[in-house]
Design a protein around this motif. Structure first.
Motif, PDB file in Angstrom:
ATOM      1  N   MET A   1       0.725  -1.146  -0.046  1.00 50.41           N
ATOM      2  CA  MET A   1       0.101   0.013   0.077  1.00 50.41           C
ATOM      3  C   MET A   1       0.972   1.145  -0.015  1.00 50.41           C
ATOM      4  O   MET A   1       2.095   1.159   0.294  1.00 50.41           O
ATOM      5  CB  MET A   1      -0.979   0.052   1.210  1.00 50.41           C
ATOM      6  N   ASN A   2       0.141   2.421  -0.553  1.00 54.39           N
ATOM      7  CA  ASN A   2       0.678   3.864  -0.379  1.00 54.39           C
ATOM      8  C   ASN A   2      -0.280   4.526  -1.170  1.00 54.39           C
ATOM      9  O   ASN A   2      -0.873   4.049  -1.932  1.00 54.39           O
ATOM     10  CB  ASN A   2       1.931   3.917  -1.129  1.00 54.39           C
ATOM     11  N   PHE A   3      -0.898   5.533  -0.623  1.00 56.55           N
ATOM     12  CA  PHE A   3      -1.896   6.420  -1.249  1.00 56.55           C
ATOM     13  C   PHE A   3      -1.322   7.282  -2.200  1.00 56.55           C
ATOM     14  O   PHE A   3      -2.428   8.259  -2.750  1.00 56.55           O
ATOM     15  CB  PHE A   3      -2.813   6.840  -0.266  1.00 56.55           C
ATOM     16  N   LYS A   4      -0.139   7.503  -2.650  1.00 56.81           N
ATOM     17  CA  LYS A   4       0.380   8.242  -3.821  1.00 56.81           C
ATOM     18  C   LYS A   4       0.567   7.121  -5.022  1.00 56.81           C
ATOM     19  O   LYS A   4       1.126   6.140  -4.971  1.00 56.81           O
ATOM     20  CB  LYS A   4       1.606   8.784  -3.362  1.00 56.81           C
ATOM     21  N   GLY A   5      -0.053   7.749  -6.160  1.00 56.44           N
ATOM     22  CA  GLY A   5       0.128   6.813  -7.239  1.00 56.44           C
ATOM     23  C   GLY A   5       1.585   6.976  -7.742  1.00 56.44           C
ATOM     24  O   GLY A   5       2.234   7.875  -7.485  1.00 56.44           O
ATOM     25  N   GLY A   6       1.986   6.039  -8.576  1.00 56.17           N
ATOM     26  CA  GLY A   6       3.399   6.097  -8.954  1.00 56.17           C
ATOM     27  C   GLY A   6       4.361   5.688  -7.982  1.00 56.17           C
ATOM     28  O   GLY A   6       5.879   5.771  -8.433  1.00 56.17           O
ATOM     29  N   SER A   7       4.073   5.102  -6.951  1.00 54.92           N
ATOM     30  CA  SER A   7       5.185   4.798  -6.057  1.00 54.92           C
ATOM     31  C   SER A   7       5.714   3.152  -6.257  1.00 54.92           C
ATOM     32  O   SER A   7       6.663   2.461  -5.604  1.00 54.92           O
ATOM     33  CB  SER A   7       4.540   4.497  -4.598  1.00 54.92           C
TER      34      SER A   7
ATOM     35  N   MET B   1      11.580  13.706  -2.473  1.00 51.36           N
ATOM     36  CA  MET B   1      11.153  14.458  -1.516  1.00 51.36           C
ATOM     37  C   MET B   1       9.502  14.566  -1.348  1.00 51.36           C
ATOM     38  O   MET B   1       8.950  14.501  -0.264  1.00 51.36           O
ATOM     39  CB  MET B   1      11.685  15.840  -1.484  1.00 51.36           C
ATOM     40  N   LEU B   2       8.948  14.887  -2.709  1.00 55.10           N
ATOM     41  CA  LEU B   2       7.576  14.911  -2.549  1.00 55.10           C
ATOM     42  C   LEU B   2       6.783  13.715  -2.207  1.00 55.10           C
ATOM     43  O   LEU B   2       5.678  13.663  -1.631  1.00 55.10           O
ATOM     44  CB  LEU B   2       7.132  15.357  -3.966  1.00 55.10           C
ATOM     45  N   ASP B   3       7.366  12.643  -2.537  1.00 49.69           N
ATOM     46  CA  ASP B   3       6.770  11.366  -2.241  1.00 49.69           C
ATOM     47  C   ASP B   3       7.037  10.968  -0.768  1.00 49.69           C
ATOM     48  O   ASP B   3       6.121  10.622  -0.029  1.00 49.69           O
ATOM     49  CB  ASP B   3       7.553  10.153  -3.126  1.00 49.69           C
ATOM     50  N   VAL B   4       8.251  11.219  -0.298  1.00 47.79           N
ATOM     51  CA  VAL B   4       8.456  11.099   1.154  1.00 47.79           C
ATOM     52  C   VAL B   4       7.340  12.179   2.045  1.00 47.79           C
ATOM     53  O   VAL B   4       6.893  11.695   3.156  1.00 47.79           O
ATOM     54  CB  VAL B   4       9.758  11.572   1.718  1.00 47.79           C
ATOM     55  N   MET B   5       7.182  13.429   1.441  1.00 47.17           N
ATOM     56  CA  MET B   5       6.143  14.255   2.084  1.00 47.17           C
ATOM     57  C   MET B   5       4.800  13.561   2.315  1.00 47.17           C
ATOM     58  O   MET B   5       4.032  13.494   3.077  1.00 47.17           O
ATOM     59  CB  MET B   5       6.120  15.492   1.491  1.00 47.17           C
ATOM     60  N   SER B   6       4.354  13.237   0.999  1.00 49.58           N
ATOM     61  CA  SER B   6       3.319  12.540   1.021  1.00 49.58           C
ATOM     62  C   SER B   6       3.119  11.269   1.825  1.00 49.58           C
ATOM     63  O   SER B   6       2.040  10.952   2.553  1.00 49.58           O
ATOM     64  CB  SER B   6       2.961  11.934  -0.335  1.00 49.58           C
ATOM     65  N   MET B   7       4.138  10.331   2.113  1.00 52.97           N
ATOM     66  CA  MET B   7       4.007   9.141   2.863  1.00 52.97           C
ATOM     67  C   MET B   7       3.901   9.760   4.332  1.00 52.97           C
ATOM     68  O   MET B   7       3.373   9.033   5.171  1.00 52.97           O
ATOM     69  CB  MET B   7       5.440   8.393   2.650  1.00 52.97           C
TER      70      MET B   7
ATOM     71  N   ARG C   1       0.419   9.232   9.171  1.00 49.38           N
ATOM     72  CA  ARG C   1      -0.385   9.692  10.039  1.00 49.38           C
ATOM     73  C   ARG C   1      -1.873   9.268   9.891  1.00 49.38           C
ATOM     74  O   ARG C   1      -2.527   8.837  10.874  1.00 49.38           O
ATOM     75  CB  ARG C   1      -0.194  11.368  10.029  1.00 49.38           C
ATOM     76  N   MET C   2      -2.376   9.315   8.807  1.00 51.53           N
ATOM     77  CA  MET C   2      -3.750   8.990   8.404  1.00 51.53           C
ATOM     78  C   MET C   2      -3.953   7.620   8.761  1.00 51.53           C
ATOM     79  O   MET C   2      -5.054   7.240   9.466  1.00 51.53           O
ATOM     80  CB  MET C   2      -4.049   9.210   7.277  1.00 51.53           C
ATOM     81  N   THR C   3      -3.143   6.722   8.414  1.00 50.98           N
ATOM     82  CA  THR C   3      -3.093   5.213   8.778  1.00 50.98           C
ATOM     83  C   THR C   3      -3.316   4.942  10.159  1.00 50.98           C
ATOM     84  O   THR C   3      -4.105   4.210  10.706  1.00 50.98           O
ATOM     85  CB  THR C   3      -1.938   4.380   7.974  1.00 50.98           C
TER      86      THR C   3
ATOM     87  N   PRO D   1      20.500  13.183  -4.803  1.00 49.53           N
ATOM     88  CA  PRO D   1      19.390  13.628  -3.896  1.00 49.53           C
ATOM     89  C   PRO D   1      18.616  12.188  -3.194  1.00 49.53           C
ATOM     90  O   PRO D   1      18.125  12.208  -2.385  1.00 49.53           O
ATOM     91  CB  PRO D   1      18.507  14.440  -4.692  1.00 49.53           C
ATOM     92  N   GLN D   2      18.604  11.155  -4.283  1.00 46.86           N
ATOM     93  CA  GLN D   2      17.649   9.934  -3.743  1.00 46.86           C
ATOM     94  C   GLN D   2      18.549   9.339  -2.739  1.00 46.86           C
ATOM     95  O   GLN D   2      17.939   8.909  -1.643  1.00 46.86           O
ATOM     96  CB  GLN D   2      17.373   9.220  -4.904  1.00 46.86           C
ATOM     97  N   ASN D   3      20.120   9.375  -2.898  1.00 45.50           N
ATOM     98  CA  ASN D   3      20.785   8.590  -1.891  1.00 45.50           C
ATOM     99  C   ASN D   3      20.665   9.430  -0.516  1.00 45.50           C
ATOM    100  O   ASN D   3      20.588   8.677   0.301  1.00 45.50           O
ATOM    101  CB  ASN D   3      22.366   8.817  -2.383  1.00 45.50           C
ATOM    102  N   ARG D   4      20.388  10.743  -0.587  1.00 50.54           N
ATOM    103  CA  ARG D   4      20.313  11.343   0.762  1.00 50.54           C
ATOM    104  C   ARG D   4      18.983  10.932   1.411  1.00 50.54           C
ATOM    105  O   ARG D   4      18.904  10.970   2.510  1.00 50.54           O
ATOM    106  CB  ARG D   4      20.397  12.901   0.324  1.00 50.54           C
ATOM    107  N   ILE D   5      17.979  11.150   0.699  1.00 48.18           N
ATOM    108  CA  ILE D   5      16.629  10.356   1.115  1.00 48.18           C
ATOM    109  C   ILE D   5      16.861   9.110   1.714  1.00 48.18           C
ATOM    110  O   ILE D   5      16.200   8.796   2.495  1.00 48.18           O
ATOM    111  CB  ILE D   5      15.592  10.724   0.042  1.00 48.18           C
TER     112      ILE D   5
END
Length: 395
Positions: free
Chosen positions: A120-126, A275-281, A286-288, A320-324
């Motif tokens: 699961m993940n509620f962001k498309g494209g994950s 970063m946008l995906d991590v923010m979405s996660m 929290r909602m989960t 940037p991905q490696n930092r995340i």
């Protein structure tokens, strides 16, 4: 379509475009998989078969020369190719002389509970569907009895397995039929065998949205009961038939996802390390957590055997991905799978023909591209298989 399209015209245009697209996809499927538009699994080289079984290629050759087990297909160059059924038959044969139970048939034993994995993940494209499809197929190829469930109304997992929702599911056939509030059907009636031994499928389509629409009405009328148990109760009907269930959840925290989460024994959260995906996660987690608290207050046991984060479409050369990734591993430690799913043109190109990387021929790509991608998928999926074995008390 021009700018002066009226609202009434728009509905007709959208419907027409939908019918055109469905027709083209149907034609594409018939062209790709003639004559009956049914997918089949490719055959595996002796080296691939040996790797799946965990034996040496020379041992497989000896079995063949001794006349034991299935007879592989011989190419003009005298190379041996094995079908997926051949590999399964070899598993059964090898298990009879194994040093210990489960060496070749690694599934459940007496006392082991069925593993239900919610992806699961509620962001498309994950990478949720890509993860689900490759995980279900890899587990089946390794000898587990697997049921894959497409709980996403967009039905990408379904299409990957050769079922086109617009044409093949006009009279139902999704999990909705087994969890609806009026006249649910036995879950066995909607399970379809696939072209891979050990792997069955419950397909999805837009009909799944009916559960999202009906649940609020049923709750208001007092007819929903423990709605979040409906997936769990349906799967209980086939508890003896499978070792593992893989559920591709919808990209939203609705009633379907909540019911799948309540049924799951293990949870996989897919993360694309941007970063946008991590923010979405962050919002997703929290909602989960809030929803799980509400469900637990209603009397449900919301404990799980494990939860892991899966890094998807990861590019090791992307700074940037490696930092995340480093940030996530620092925060969550062992909760992040060691093996990521690498971003690869091989995986995306296979998807263009509605196939997974396990289905396409290695010759369709450069050797380095294919090997890099399949090794990353195998490492990720086998790490999950190891988690399942540990849950059953085995290493």
């Amino acid at each position: 379509m021009t700018d002066n399209t009226t609202e009434d015209d728009l509905n007709g245009v959208i419907r027409q475009h939908s019918e055109w697209l469905a027709g083209q996809l149907h034609s594409q499927r018939e062209n790709l998989f003639p004559p009956n538009a049914q997918k089949t699994m490719r055959k595996f080289t002796s080296g691939e078969a040996a790797a799946l079984l965990g034996v040496n290629d020379s041992y497989l050759r000896k079995l063949h020369l001794d006349g034991k087990g299935p007879s592989p297909e011989l190419t003009p160059g005298n190379r041996r190719h094995y079908s997926t059924q051949d590999i399964q038959d070899l598993r059964v044969l090898l298990e009879k002389t194994a040093r210990k139970p489960g060496d070749y048939l690694p599934g459940r034993r007496e006392g082991d509970h069925m593993q239900i994995l919610g992806v699961m993940n509620f962001k498309g494209g994950s990478g949720k569907t890509t993860t689900s499809a490759h995980l279900a197929q890899r587990l089946a190829l390794r000898g587990y009895r697997v049921l894959a469930i497409d709980l996403d109304p967009q039905a990408s997992l379904t299409a990957l397995h050769g079922v086109q929702p617009e044409f093949d599911l006009v009279d139902g056939g999704t999990l909705y039929d087994a969890i609806r509030y009026e006249d649910p059907v036995p879950i066995r009636s909607i399970i379809r065998p696939t072209y891979i031994p050990n792997l069955d499928l419950i397909p999805g389509n837009l009909e799944l949205m009916e559960f999202e629409h009906e649940t609020p009405r049923a709750l208001a009328q007092g007819n929903a009961g423990m709605f979040f148990f409906r997936v769990k109760e349906a799967l209980a009907q086939v508890d003896d038939d499978y070792d593992i269930v893989v559920i591709d959840c919808p990209p939203q925290l609705g009633f379907l996802t909540m019911s799948a989460l309540s049924a799951s024994t293990g949870v996989l959260v897919t993360i694309h390390p941007e970063m946008l995906d991590v923010m979405s996660m962050s919002q997703f987690l929290r909602m989960t957590a809030d929803l799980m608290d509400v469900i637990a207050e209603s009397g449900a046991d919301m404990s799980h055997d494990w939860m892991r984060y899966v890094l998807t479409r990861y590019e090791p050369s992307d700074a940037p991905q490696n930092r995340i990734v480093a940030f996530l591993r620092t925060m969550y430690g062992d909760s992040v799978l060691n093996a990521p799913m690498l971003k690869s043109t091989a995986i995306s190109d296979a998807g263009l023909t509605k196939q997974t990387l396990y289905e396409v021929e290695r010759s369709a790509f450069t050797r380095a591209t294919y090997d890099r991608a399949v090794e990353s998928l195998n490492a990720m999926n086998d790490e999950i298989a190891d988690l399942i074995q540990k849950t059953w008390g085995r290493s």
